[in-house]
Design a protein around this motif. Structure first.
Motif, PDB file in Angstrom:
ATOM      1  N   PRO A 194      -1.152   4.298 -12.692  1.00  0.00           N
ATOM      2  CA  PRO A 194      -2.458   4.423 -13.358  1.00  0.00           C
ATOM      3  C   PRO A 194      -3.553   4.948 -12.441  1.00  0.00           C
ATOM      4  CG  PRO A 194      -1.923   2.114 -12.974  1.00  0.00           C
ATOM      5  CD  PRO A 194      -0.693   2.897 -12.667  1.00  0.00           C
ATOM      6  N   LEU A 195      -3.483   4.623 -11.139  1.00  0.00           N
ATOM      7  CA  LEU A 195      -4.510   5.139 -10.219  1.00  0.00           C
ATOM      8  C   LEU A 195      -4.447   6.661 -10.123  1.00  0.00           C
ATOM      9  CD1 LEU A 195      -4.430   2.506  -7.315  1.00  0.00           C
ATOM     10  CD2 LEU A 195      -6.096   2.740  -9.162  1.00  0.00           C
ATOM     11  N   ILE A 217      -5.559   8.076 -13.629  1.00  0.00           N
ATOM     12  CA  ILE A 217      -7.014   8.046 -13.844  1.00  0.00           C
ATOM     13  C   ILE A 217      -7.707   9.059 -12.941  1.00  0.00           C
ATOM     14  CG2 ILE A 217      -9.062   6.598 -13.600  1.00  0.00           C
ATOM     15  CD1 ILE A 217      -7.302   4.200 -14.351  1.00  0.00           C
ATOM     16  N   GLY A 218      -7.233   9.175 -11.701  1.00  0.00           N
ATOM     17  CA  GLY A 218      -7.824  10.144 -10.791  1.00  0.00           C
ATOM     18  C   GLY A 218      -7.650  11.579 -11.251  1.00  0.00           C
ATOM     19  N   SER A 219      -6.556  11.843 -11.951  1.00  0.00           N
ATOM     20  CA  SER A 219      -6.276  13.211 -12.395  1.00  0.00           C
ATOM     21  C   SER A 219      -6.870  13.521 -13.770  1.00  0.00           C
ATOM     22  CB  SER A 219      -4.756  13.436 -12.425  1.00  0.00           C
ATOM     23  OG  SER A 219      -4.442  14.715 -12.931  1.00  0.00           O
ATOM     24  N   ARG A 220      -6.744  12.564 -14.709  1.00  0.00           N
ATOM     25  CA  ARG A 220      -7.138  12.844 -16.094  1.00  0.00           C
ATOM     26  C   ARG A 220      -8.387  12.095 -16.531  1.00  0.00           C
ATOM     27  NH1 ARG A 220      -1.618  11.971 -19.348  1.00  0.00           N
ATOM     28  NH2 ARG A 220      -3.010  12.615 -21.038  1.00  0.00           N
ATOM     29  N   GLY A 221      -8.909  11.213 -15.668  1.00  0.00           N
ATOM     30  CA  GLY A 221     -10.030  10.379 -16.067  1.00  0.00           C
ATOM     31  C   GLY A 221      -9.534   9.145 -16.812  1.00  0.00           C
ATOM     32  N   LEU A 222     -10.403   8.131 -16.893  1.00  0.00           N
ATOM     33  CA  LEU A 222      -9.991   6.880 -17.523  1.00  0.00           C
ATOM     34  C   LEU A 222      -9.639   7.071 -19.002  1.00  0.00           C
ATOM     35  CD1 LEU A 222      -9.600   3.829 -17.371  1.00  0.00           C
ATOM     36  CD2 LEU A 222     -12.053   3.546 -17.849  1.00  0.00           C
ATOM     37  N   GLY A 223     -10.477   7.799 -19.710  1.00  0.00           N
ATOM     38  CA  GLY A 223     -10.213   8.012 -21.127  1.00  0.00           C
ATOM     39  C   GLY A 223      -8.957   8.822 -21.370  1.00  0.00           C
ATOM     40  N   GLY A 224      -8.760   9.852 -20.581  1.00  0.00           N
ATOM     41  CA  GLY A 224      -7.574  10.687 -20.751  1.00  0.00           C
ATOM     42  C   GLY A 224      -6.289   9.932 -20.461  1.00  0.00           C
ATOM     43  N   TYR A 225      -6.351   9.066 -19.419  1.00  0.00           N
ATOM     44  CA  TYR A 225      -5.132   8.315 -19.101  1.00  0.00           C
ATOM     45  C   TYR A 225      -4.826   7.275 -20.176  1.00  0.00           C
ATOM     46  CZ  TYR A 225      -1.954   5.102 -16.829  1.00  0.00           C
ATOM     47  OH  TYR A 225      -0.877   4.299 -16.554  1.00  0.00           O
ATOM     48  N   ILE A 248       4.703   9.139 -11.474  1.00  0.00           N
ATOM     49  CA  ILE A 248       3.317   9.501 -11.164  1.00  0.00           C
ATOM     50  C   ILE A 248       2.992  10.884 -11.704  1.00  0.00           C
ATOM     51  CG2 ILE A 248       1.716   9.977  -9.277  1.00  0.00           C
ATOM     52  CD1 ILE A 248       3.144   7.823  -7.662  1.00  0.00           C
ATOM     53  N   SER A 249       3.933  11.804 -11.584  1.00  0.00           N
ATOM     54  CA  SER A 249       3.685  13.164 -12.084  1.00  0.00           C
ATOM     55  C   SER A 249       3.499  13.168 -13.589  1.00  0.00           C
ATOM     56  CB  SER A 249       4.846  14.081 -11.693  1.00  0.00           C
ATOM     57  OG  SER A 249       4.971  14.169 -10.294  1.00  0.00           O
ATOM     58  N   SER A 250       4.257  12.328 -14.300  1.00  0.00           N
ATOM     59  CA  SER A 250       4.099  12.276 -15.757  1.00  0.00           C
ATOM     60  C   SER A 250       2.742  11.697 -16.140  1.00  0.00           C
ATOM     61  CB  SER A 250       5.219  11.432 -16.371  1.00  0.00           C
ATOM     62  OG  SER A 250       5.135  10.083 -15.927  1.00  0.00           O
ATOM     63  N   ILE A 292       5.608  -1.111 -23.141  1.00  0.00           N
ATOM     64  CA  ILE A 292       6.910  -1.663 -22.753  1.00  0.00           C
ATOM     65  C   ILE A 292       7.667  -0.681 -21.851  1.00  0.00           C
ATOM     66  CG2 ILE A 292       9.163  -2.379 -23.633  1.00  0.00           C
ATOM     67  CD1 ILE A 292       7.718  -3.405 -26.129  1.00  0.00           C
ATOM     68  N   GLY A 293       7.588   0.592 -22.191  1.00  0.00           N
ATOM     69  CA  GLY A 293       8.266   1.591 -21.367  1.00  0.00           C
ATOM     70  C   GLY A 293       7.703   1.656 -19.964  1.00  0.00           C
ATOM     71  N   GLU A 294       6.386   1.500 -19.835  1.00  0.00           N
ATOM     72  CA  GLU A 294       5.759   1.524 -18.503  1.00  0.00           C
ATOM     73  C   GLU A 294       6.213   0.321 -17.678  1.00  0.00           C
ATOM     74  OE1 GLU A 294       3.795   4.162 -18.132  1.00  0.00           O
ATOM     75  OE2 GLU A 294       3.459   3.793 -15.999  1.00  0.00           O
ATOM     76  N   ALA A 295       6.271  -0.868 -18.317  1.00  0.00           N
ATOM     77  CA  ALA A 295       6.700  -2.066 -17.584  1.00  0.00           C
ATOM     78  C   ALA A 295       8.179  -2.003 -17.213  1.00  0.00           C
ATOM     79  CB  ALA A 295       6.419  -3.308 -18.430  1.00  0.00           C
ATOM     80  N   SER A 296       8.993  -1.461 -18.113  1.00  0.00           N
ATOM     81  CA  SER A 296      10.431  -1.398 -17.837  1.00  0.00           C
ATOM     82  C   SER A 296      10.741  -0.483 -16.660  1.00  0.00           C
ATOM     83  CB  SER A 296      11.176  -0.927 -19.082  1.00  0.00           C
ATOM     84  OG  SER A 296      10.803   0.395 -19.421  1.00  0.00           O
ATOM     85  N   ARG A 297       9.874   0.487 -16.405  1.00  0.00           N
ATOM     86  CA  ARG A 297      10.095   1.357 -15.243  1.00  0.00           C
ATOM     87  C   ARG A 297      10.087   0.553 -13.950  1.00  0.00           C
ATOM     88  NH1 ARG A 297       6.059   6.477 -16.444  1.00  0.00           N
ATOM     89  NH2 ARG A 297       7.317   7.509 -18.057  1.00  0.00           N
ATOM     90  N   GLY A 298       9.110  -0.343 -13.828  1.00  0.00           N
ATOM     91  CA  GLY A 298       9.036  -1.155 -12.616  1.00  0.00           C
ATOM     92  C   GLY A 298      10.227  -2.079 -12.459  1.00  0.00           C
TER      93      GLY A 298
END
Length: 236
Positions: free
Chosen positions: A123-124, A127-135, A214-216, A152-158
């Motif tokens: 997320p850092l 947000i740095g690349s697309r802004g808070l709203g865009g992310y 991160i790239s996605s 759920i998909g984001e958590a399952s990655r970790g």
């Protein structure tokens, strides 16, 4: 047989037991920091590079090349982050050939910490690349129904990152211990070579997956074209 270095208490300081995971993590960090300082202390254009500097430059350029192939928007900060993850994991795994070494990556606490670092970095960077709203908008794409599934998909990655690295490193150590008990004069060399190969592969996979996640998050979605533009594309 101990399955994790967390169970091995090496010594205590002020009543707090320091297990092998903590101690060997500090050793890896000290080795990487010390080597970087020694190699780059004379990093000037007028000083010809020695073999250590050449080796370090080759490693950095190789990592940067891999990141540039994956990331649509190459970012030097991504080189620092993914490169540090790769070097820490590969050094931790390769030092397993040293007698008495306990790889920190064979501990679930270490792999969970590395996975947590990736989860925070995604997320850092986003947000740095697309802004808070865009992310945040990426969680409701292509529509609001996908919000819980994206979370759920984001958590399952970790979870998958932590379990994959821990399971592969720990299982390799267990198999080596079993084979050494069966044939102690034959299997050490074979298992050391197999362990080094597995360690390099696992470090590469972890760093590559972190770069992909991160790239996605930093990728800017392509604007949807209208019917006229789509017709023009079909005609071309």
């Amino acid at each position: 047989m101990e399955l994790t270095p967390d169970d091995t208490i090496l010594f205590s300081i002020a009543g707090f037991g320091l297990n092998a995971t903590i101690v060997f993590t500090w050793i890896v960090m000290a080795l990487l920091t010390g080597a970087s300082i020694l190699i780059t202390r004379n990093l000037r254009p007028d000083v010809p590079p020695d073999r250590w500097r050449t080796t370090l430059e080759t490693i950095v350029l190789t990592i940067q090349g891999q990141i540039n192939e994956i990331s649509a928007r190459p970012d030097r900060r991504l080189l620092y982050f993914s490169g540090t993850l790769f070097l820490f994991i590969i050094v931790s795994n390769l030092l397993a050939i040293v007698p008495g070494w306990h790889a920190p990556t064979a501990s679930l606490s270490t792999t969970a910490g590395l996975a947590l670092a990736v989860l925070v970095a995604v997320p850092l960077f986003g947000i740095g690349s697309r802004g808070l709203g865009g992310y945040l908008r990426s969680y409701i794409e292509p529509n609001i129904v996908m919000l819980p599934f994206n979370i759920i998909g984001e958590a399952s990655r970790g979870v998958s990152l932590a379990i994959r690295l821990y399971g592969n490193v720990m299982s390799g150590a267990v198999i080596a211990a079993i084979l050494l008990s069966v044939a102690p004069f034959f299997f050490p060399v074979v298992m050391d070579m197999l362990g080094m190969l597995t360690g390099v592969i696992q470090a590469y996979i972890f760093a590559i997956l972190a770069t992909v996640y991160i790239s996605s998050a930093t990728a800017t979605p392509e604007p949807q074209s209208g019917p006229a533009e789509q017709t023009a594309k079909e005609q071309t």
